[in-house]
Design a protein around this motif. Structure first.
Motif, short mmCIF file in Angstrom:
data_model
loop_
_atom_site.label_atom_id
_atom_site.label_comp_id
_atom_site.label_asym_id
_atom_site.label_seq_id
_atom_site.Cartn_x
_atom_site.Cartn_y
_atom_site.Cartn_z
N SER A 285 -50.28 30.58 -18.34
CA SER A 285 -50.79 31.20 -19.21
C SER A 285 -49.73 32.41 -19.57
CB SER A 285 -52.00 32.09 -19.04
OG SER A 285 -51.98 33.04 -17.96
N ARG A 286 -48.94 32.93 -18.69
CA ARG A 286 -47.78 33.89 -19.02
C ARG A 286 -47.15 34.12 -18.16
NH1 ARG A 286 -52.60 36.99 -17.57
NH2 ARG A 286 -52.28 38.37 -15.82
N ALA A 287 -45.87 34.56 -18.37
CA ALA A 287 -44.67 34.60 -17.39
C ALA A 287 -44.85 35.59 -16.39
CB ALA A 287 -43.28 34.64 -18.06
N GLY A 288 -44.56 35.52 -14.93
CA GLY A 288 -44.71 36.44 -14.06
C GLY A 288 -46.17 36.93 -13.60
N GLU A 289 -47.03 35.98 -13.97
CA GLU A 289 -48.33 36.03 -13.57
C GLU A 289 -48.47 36.04 -12.25
OE1 GLU A 289 -52.81 34.09 -14.73
OE2 GLU A 289 -51.14 32.97 -14.61
N PRO A 290 -48.95 37.13 -11.38
CA PRO A 290 -49.17 37.17 -9.92
C PRO A 290 -50.06 35.87 -9.37
CG PRO A 290 -50.68 38.68 -10.63
CD PRO A 290 -49.81 38.09 -11.86
N ALA A 300 -64.15 14.28 2.72
CA ALA A 300 -64.59 14.72 4.16
C ALA A 300 -64.28 13.40 5.02
CB ALA A 300 -66.17 15.10 4.24
N GLY A 301 -64.00 12.27 4.76
CA GLY A 301 -63.63 11.38 5.25
C GLY A 301 -62.24 10.80 5.36
N LEU A 302 -61.74 9.49 5.55
CA LEU A 302 -60.40 9.00 5.51
C LEU A 302 -59.66 9.53 4.20
CD1 LEU A 302 -61.27 5.57 6.83
CD2 LEU A 302 -59.83 7.08 7.79
N GLN A 303 -60.29 9.99 3.22
CA GLN A 303 -59.55 10.64 2.13
C GLN A 303 -59.35 11.98 1.95
OE1 GLN A 303 -62.40 8.35 1.80
NE2 GLN A 303 -60.79 6.78 1.72
N PHE A 304 -59.60 12.65 3.31
CA PHE A 304 -59.43 14.11 3.44
C PHE A 304 -57.94 14.20 3.22
CE2 PHE A 304 -57.97 17.56 6.06
CZ PHE A 304 -58.61 18.76 5.59
N ARG A 305 -57.67 15.19 2.34
CA ARG A 305 -56.37 15.75 1.99
C ARG A 305 -56.45 17.53 2.02
NH1 ARG A 305 -56.17 11.22 2.87
NH2 ARG A 305 -54.71 9.42 1.74
N ALA A 306 -55.26 17.99 2.73
CA ALA A 306 -55.22 19.43 2.57
C ALA A 306 -53.75 19.95 2.20
CB ALA A 306 -55.57 20.22 3.82
N VAL A 307 -53.45 20.77 1.19
CA VAL A 307 -52.31 21.16 0.70
C VAL A 307 -52.00 22.78 0.48
CG1 VAL A 307 -51.66 19.01 -0.34
CG2 VAL A 307 -52.73 21.11 -1.52
N ILE A 308 -51.01 23.42 0.58
CA ILE A 308 -50.83 24.63 0.16
C ILE A 308 -50.39 25.00 -1.17
CG2 ILE A 308 -49.28 26.71 0.51
CD1 ILE A 308 -49.33 26.25 3.35
N VAL A 309 -51.04 25.81 -1.83
CA VAL A 309 -50.72 25.86 -3.47
C VAL A 309 -50.53 27.78 -3.62
CG1 VAL A 309 -51.99 23.87 -4.40
CG2 VAL A 309 -53.07 25.98 -4.20
N SER A 310 -49.58 27.87 -4.55
CA SER A 310 -49.87 29.20 -5.03
C SER A 310 -50.06 29.31 -6.65
CB SER A 310 -48.03 29.58 -5.02
OG SER A 310 -47.68 29.48 -3.54
N VAL A 311 -51.15 29.83 -6.62
CA VAL A 311 -52.05 29.93 -7.84
C VAL A 311 -52.66 31.31 -7.95
CG1 VAL A 311 -52.58 27.43 -7.88
CG2 VAL A 311 -54.17 29.07 -7.14
N PRO A 312 -52.84 31.57 -9.37
CA PRO A 312 -53.54 32.74 -9.73
C PRO A 312 -54.70 32.98 -8.76
CG PRO A 312 -53.06 31.94 -11.68
CD PRO A 312 -52.83 30.89 -10.62
N SER A 313 -55.12 34.28 -8.27
CA SER A 313 -56.23 34.62 -7.41
C SER A 313 -57.31 34.05 -7.83
CB SER A 313 -56.18 36.17 -7.03
OG SER A 313 -57.51 36.41 -6.54
N ILE A 314 -58.29 33.50 -7.06
CA ILE A 314 -59.70 32.96 -7.31
C ILE A 314 -60.87 33.80 -6.83
CG2 ILE A 314 -58.83 30.53 -7.36
CD1 ILE A 314 -59.91 30.25 -4.56
#
Length: 343
Positions: A285-290, A300-314
């Motif tokens: 949405s804008r440059a420099g957004e924290p 929750a089964g064989l399709q479970f996936r987990a990653v790290i993301v850097s995104v605006p606070s939720i």
């Protein structure tokens, strides 16, 4: 980008390479191809099973570098320790000794063989390539097991524990074992570990280990000094687990005297602070957004996936904006639910 996912049959060759680098006496993965195949097959069956009550299931996760599809870490969670037997450990006790005639009263540290950790869910097999140890993906790998537990609570106990490798030398010798276990098993530490395959639920343990409290002051000073101490390879895991909410001091391993950390799920940060959100497509949405780093997991089964993301606070929100690449890796679409916890 790195992803934590369930192990697959295609990973067996890579797991053999990872297992070969661990030090003698430090158990991360099984050492032989046969045992690795068994662990992988058991994990695949566990992820695919319909579970209402935790039992013999074990879930093996791998940390994969998506750039070249190499494996750089492993971690496991067992649904119920000792499900096919009894899980044995030493409990740290304090015995009060009093003589009224002599006017003497003192406390003595003692070790008592116990099975109190039986049926707790057990975290184990944590290994991260040394190049990854100072990266947030190490925390992702450790936490992914508990994120899976948060997504599928019926698969696990309300209590968790983690045994960490105790102090051993470069040849795999253990001062604690030499002072105690060797006298009952009549064999070296590594021979004993190979005999029972690193398990702590064998009948031979209760048959041979002392049934009465062991007075710690009677043990050699070298053995006392390593009780509850961590092998250098376990320092990263110890730091991650104590930050998570696990506590030591109550139990130690019956073979090498290493610490056993334990906690109720309500004390664990990943479970208590995880937020369920609806995934949306991230549009800057804008440059420099924290931005904030989150571990994000889905399925929750064989399709479970987990990653790290850097995104605006939720914080306080019900959605998390994820780039299309992340949605693809998690195998989710806009509007699907994910869980998030701040790294």
């Amino acid at each position: 980008m790195y992803v934590v996912r369930p192990v697959e049959l295609a990973d067996i060759a890579a797991l053999e390479k990872l297992a070969a680098v661990s030090m003698p006496g430090v158990h991360t993965l099984p050492k032989t191809r046969e045992k690795i195949v068994q662990a992988v097959e058991a994990s695949i069956a566990s992820f695919g099973a319909q579970v209402d009550i935790p039992s013999e299931e074990s879930y093996l996760f791998v940390l994969e570098a998506l750039a070249d599809h190499t494996l750089v870490g492993t971690a496991t969670i067992h649904a119920a320790a000792g499900s096919n037997g009894t899980y044995f450990s030493f409990r740290n006790d304090v015995i009060q000794q009093v003589s009224r005639d002599l006017g003497i009263s003192h406390s003595i540290h003692a070790l008592t063989l116990c099975s109190e950790l039986t049926s707790y869910s057990q975290l184990s097999s944590f290994y991260v390539d040394e190049r990854m140890q100072n990266r947030p993906e190490a925390a992702l790998l450790s936490r992914a097991r508990l994120m899976f537990a948060a997504l599928a609570p019926q698969r696990f106990s309300d209590r968790f524990f983690v045994p960490l490798a105790g102090v051993t030398d470069e040849q795999g010798g253990s001062p604690f074992w030499d002072a105690l276990g060797r006298k009952f098993f009549q064999m070296d530490f590594l021979d004993a570990e190979r005999t029972i395959g690193g398990a702590r639920n064998r009948t031979s343990i209760v048959e041979l280990m002392p049934h009465y409290p062991v007075y710690v002051p009677l043990l050699p000073g070298e053995a006392q000094a390593v009780m509850g101490q961590i092998h250098p390879s376990g320092e990263l895991a110890f730091g991650l687990l104590t930050a998570e909410g696990f506590e030591a001091d109550d139990y130690i391993d019956i073979f090498d005297g290493g610490p056993i950390l334990q906690a109720h799920k309500h004390a664990l940060r990943t479970i208590t602070q995880s937020i369920q959100c609806r995934a949306t497509l991230y549009r800057p949405s804008r440059a420099g957004e924290p931005v904030v780093q989150y571990a994000v997991a889905a399925n929750a089964g064989l399709q479970f996936r987990a990653v790290i993301v850097s995104v605006p606070s939720i914080e306080g929100g019900i959605t998390i904006a994820l780039p299309q690449e992340v949605l693809d890796v998690l195998q989710v679409a806009e509007g699907d639910d994910v869980i998030c916890v701040r790294i």
